[in-house]
Design an enzyme around this catalytic site. Structure first.
Site, mmCIF file in Angstrom:
data_model
loop_
_atom_site.group_PDB
_atom_site.id
_atom_site.type_symbol
_atom_site.label_atom_id
_atom_site.label_comp_id
_atom_site.label_asym_id
_atom_site.label_seq_id
_atom_site.Cartn_x
_atom_site.Cartn_y
_atom_site.Cartn_z
ATOM 1 C CE LYS A 120 14.855 -4.803 -5.410
ATOM 2 N NZ LYS A 120 16.173 -5.000 -4.851
ATOM 3 C CD GLU A 178 18.381 -11.355 -4.194
ATOM 4 O OE1 GLU A 178 18.267 -11.513 -5.433
ATOM 5 O OE2 GLU A 178 18.809 -10.307 -3.677
ATOM 6 C CE1 TYR A 228 11.776 -19.177 0.516
ATOM 7 C CE2 TYR A 228 12.036 -16.874 1.139
ATOM 8 C CZ TYR A 228 11.678 -18.172 1.458
ATOM 9 O OH TYR A 228 11.218 -18.453 2.716
ATOM 10 C CE LYS A 319 15.123 -0.877 -2.711
ATOM 11 N NZ LYS A 319 16.074 -0.114 -3.440
ATOM 12 C CB CYS A 413 27.957 5.623 38.196
ATOM 13 S SG CYS A 413 26.275 6.026 37.736
ATOM 14 C CB CYS A 431 26.186 2.117 38.094
ATOM 15 S SG CYS A 431 25.976 2.983 39.649
ATOM 16 C CB CYS A 437 22.699 4.700 41.120
ATOM 17 S SG CYS A 437 22.844 5.363 39.461
#
Ligand code: IVH
Length: 675
Positions: A120, A178, A228, A319, A413, A431, A437
């Site tokens: 779909k 579509e 398509y 779906k 930071c 940072c 760190c």
């Protein structure tokens, strides 16, 4: 003047060839000739038509984009209504659908009904009317009864033939399908729009629908649209096969593009297998789909089943779980990744989307955050596509509460307190804490001990993570304080391996400046760059004190790398770690800086290189200048003696002209060196 039969024939032959190659390229996805040859055919036809305008026909492949925008959309009455589809959201709902079909057809449970299964597609439905094989009208679905005339735009979509191939098509044939924007085209389009500060599309479906609703076909022509076909409406004056799947195959033979993922399946189990298979591959398809569609394949059965309230009883959309939901932003926080990237993250009121409960979503980077202007308290659309990390797609502006504030990038930071910087043109903020760190620690440490860096054998990723988690390793310097006693206490670490590890830590202390620089993990400083910098400066102190301009004089070092090196050594935390490493015995032999050709013809002269030179890469040119005793820097200033400019030179050339700096091309540079 009448056109000679030979020219007329040539034009017709070119059109046929182009149509054939369009078919091979678009409908079959199997081109026979290179693009350049196709372009040549197209150009030849364009030239012929320009010389002989009476040869131009509306179905000529050259006539896709009309010259003038239309002033308003006309309306189109669909002779046969364009229907919608019922939905199934679960296996049970699909089984109920199948049961109803069997009941209506008075078939028993054992009957293996044949379904045509297709993706779909998530785009916009269109109706294409072909009369005697020529596209005469294209329309949107609208409300199913009345649509809009979008012929001028649909003609610009190369996947849609202006003329059908072959000859046995019905005299009036309405193809339905579509129009969609493939994911890659969608992303590229949005990237470009974002860079130009223009509006971007929320998703490929809106992109397709919006593109079809342009008054100026030139705008539609710029959009990467595809199509398509999935069914036939009107079919008069001709014959069509008696099964849906065969009709689709037939359309393909007439040059219409159809989805290569379509399959004929048996019974509910066939449908479910198909659903599962496509679901797994969904992320890898080049276009968006939101489920699959099953259609009873036999047209006789379709007729017997008929319709109920604008949807056929013979088809259903199965779906996939929704990939988008609404929720509220409870906070916006900044996370520090392993490379120091500071990423905004939205903390959300938990919501079920894409099959999981989501309570955090990435906002990618500060630019994205500001572009979407996500604020605490906002209602947002959260998207989770496949295995991709959930993201905030957009904000529902109408639902914004009063008194919200724009979120700002933190200056320091959140993990280590170092400065957060963003280089010009970079969307990612980082940072500068580097080795200091905690967020960057484990990764930085793994790099530090790796084979081509300090090469500490036996200190593997697992062990590092363990030591970082317990707080024992904070910076690389801590490695050199590990003791045999504490190591042997660790999981899966015996006395013997602890001894071996201590030994390899000891051995790693004696290294080279190049390895050490590489081990520091300065961004963009790979092995080769580290080696170049080490050779150029000889001593660490020289590297630490080097100016930006100076750094750019090193082979392979441009403005970005120079800025990274500079930022790294400007951070006191990093200098402290280096000092401790040296204190614990990490050492290397220092040398004098590389002696630049002191007597070269360019000694004392400063150069800047810009643009594309005909024979030299920028690094070659730099080497050439440096070997002749010159200095190369990154930006033009009053201290620059020469600008070496190639093609596409930009702002540097303008600045050099303003400052009256001598400008050289490659030849002039060579002559200067030879003089
Ligand atoms: S058949 C009578 N097949 O879904 C059946 N529709 O909810 C009419 N769609 O408006 C549609 N992919 O835009 C069909 N393979 C497919 C489809 C498809 C997408 C769209 C179409 C239609 C909507 C119906």
């Amino acid at each position: 003047m009448t056109v000679s039969a030979a020219i007329r024939d040539r034009a017709e032959s070119l059109r046929d060839q182009i149509r054939h190659h369009n078919y091979r390229y678009h409908a079959l996805d199997d081109p026979e000739i290179p693009d350049a040859e196709y372009d040549r055919l197209m150009r030849e036809l364009q030239v012929l038509e320009a010389e002989h305008p009476e040869l131009v026909s509306p179905d000529s492949p050259t006539q896709r984009v009309g010259e003038v925008p239309i002033s308003a959309f006309g309306t189109v009455q669909h002779e046969l209504p364009m229907l919608s589809l019922g939905n199934a959201f679960s296996t049970e709902e699909l089984q109920e659908f199948h049961r109803r079909v069997l009941d209506r057809l008075a078939l028993d449970d054992q009957a293996e009904l044949i379904y045509s299964a297709e993706p779909k597609l998530d785009g916009a439905a269109v109706s294409l009317l072909y009369e005697d094989g020529v596209l005469v009208r294209a329309a949107t679905r609208g409300d199913g009864t009345t649509g809009e005339d979008i012929t001028h735009n649909v003609r610009t979509i190369e996947a849609i033939p202006l003329k059908l191939l072959g000859s046995r098509y019905p005299a009036r044939l309405e193809v339905r399908g579509e129009v969609f924007m493939p994911k890659a085209g969608f992303d590229a389009y949005n990237d470009k729009a974002r860079a130009a500060g223009e509006k971007i599309f929320v998703n490929p479906r809106n992109a397709a629908a919006g593109s079809l609703r342009q008054l100026d076909p030139k705008l539609t022509a710029e959009r990467p649209l595809d199509m398509y076909a999935y069914s036939v409406g009107i079919a008069e004056g001709g014959h069509l096969p008696s099964r849906h799947s065969e009709i689709i195959d037939q359309l393909q033979e007439w040059g219409i593009k159809v989805c290569p993922e379509r399959r004929v399946v048996r019974g509910v189990q066939g449908c479910l297998d198909y659903y599962e298979n496509i679901g797994k591959r969904r992320d890898r398809l080049s276009y968006e789909i939101d489920g699959v569609v099953y259609k009873v394949d036999s047209l006789d059965m379709q007729e017997e089943l008929g319709f109920v309230s604008r949807a056929p009883r013979w088809a259903i959309a199965h779906k996939f779980p929704a990939q988008e939901e609404l929720t509220e932003v409870e906070a916006v926080e900044f996370q520090v990744g392993r490379t120091g990237a500071v990423t905004p993250v939205a903390r959300l009121k938990p919501v079920f989307v894409g099959g999981v409960t989501v309570s955090n979503a990435t906002l990618h980077n500060i630019d994205e955050l500001h572009r979407k202007d996500v604020r605490v308290g906002d209602t947002v659309i959260v998207r989770r596509a496949g295995d991709v990390i959930p993201e905030v797609a957009s904000v529902i502006q109408d639902r914004r509460p009063k008194g919200t504030r724009r979120v700002q990038l933190p200056k320091t930071c959140p993990v280590c307190g170092s400065r957060v910087v963003r280089e010009d043109g970079e969307s990612v903020a980082r940072c500068t804490g580097g080795l200091f760190c905690a967020a960057q620690r484990a990764e930085a440490l793994k790099h530090f001990v790796s084979r081509r860096a300090l090469d500490i054998e036996g200190l593997g990723a697992k062990l590092i993570e363990q030591l970082v988690a317990t707080g024992r390793l904070k910076t690389p310097a801590d490695i050199f304080q590990l003791t045999k006693e504490e190591l042997s206490q660790l999981d899966r670490m015996g006395e013997k391996s602890a001894v071996n590890l201590i030994r390899s830590i000891e051995a790693s202390k004696s290294t080279t400046l190049a390895r050490f620089l590489f081990a520091l993990g300065i961004r963009e400083v790979g092995e080769a760059t580290a080696a170049g910098v080490a050779a150029h400066y000889g001593k660490l102190a020289n590297v630490v004190s080097a100016t930006d301009e100076d750094l750019q004089g090193v082979t392979d070092v441009g403005p970005v790398v120079a800025a990274r090196i500079k930022a790294f050594f400007e951070e006191q935390h990093n200098l402290d770690v280096i000092a401790r490493l040296q204190e614990y015995g990490v050492e290397w032999a220092e040398s004098d800086p590389e002696i630049v050709a002191e007597n070269g013809p360019l000694r004392g002269k400063t150069f800047v290189i810009t643009g594309v030179l005909p024979n030299l890469t920028r690094d070659d040119a730099k080497d050439l200048i440096q070997n002749a005793g010159g200095r190369v820097t990154g930006s033009v200033s009053s201290k620059t003696d020469y600008l070496v400019a190639g093609e596409k030179a930009g702002s540097k050339l303008i600045k050099a002209e303003k400052l009256k700096v001598s400008i050289l091309d490659e030849d002039a540079l060579r002559s200067l060196i030879a003089s």
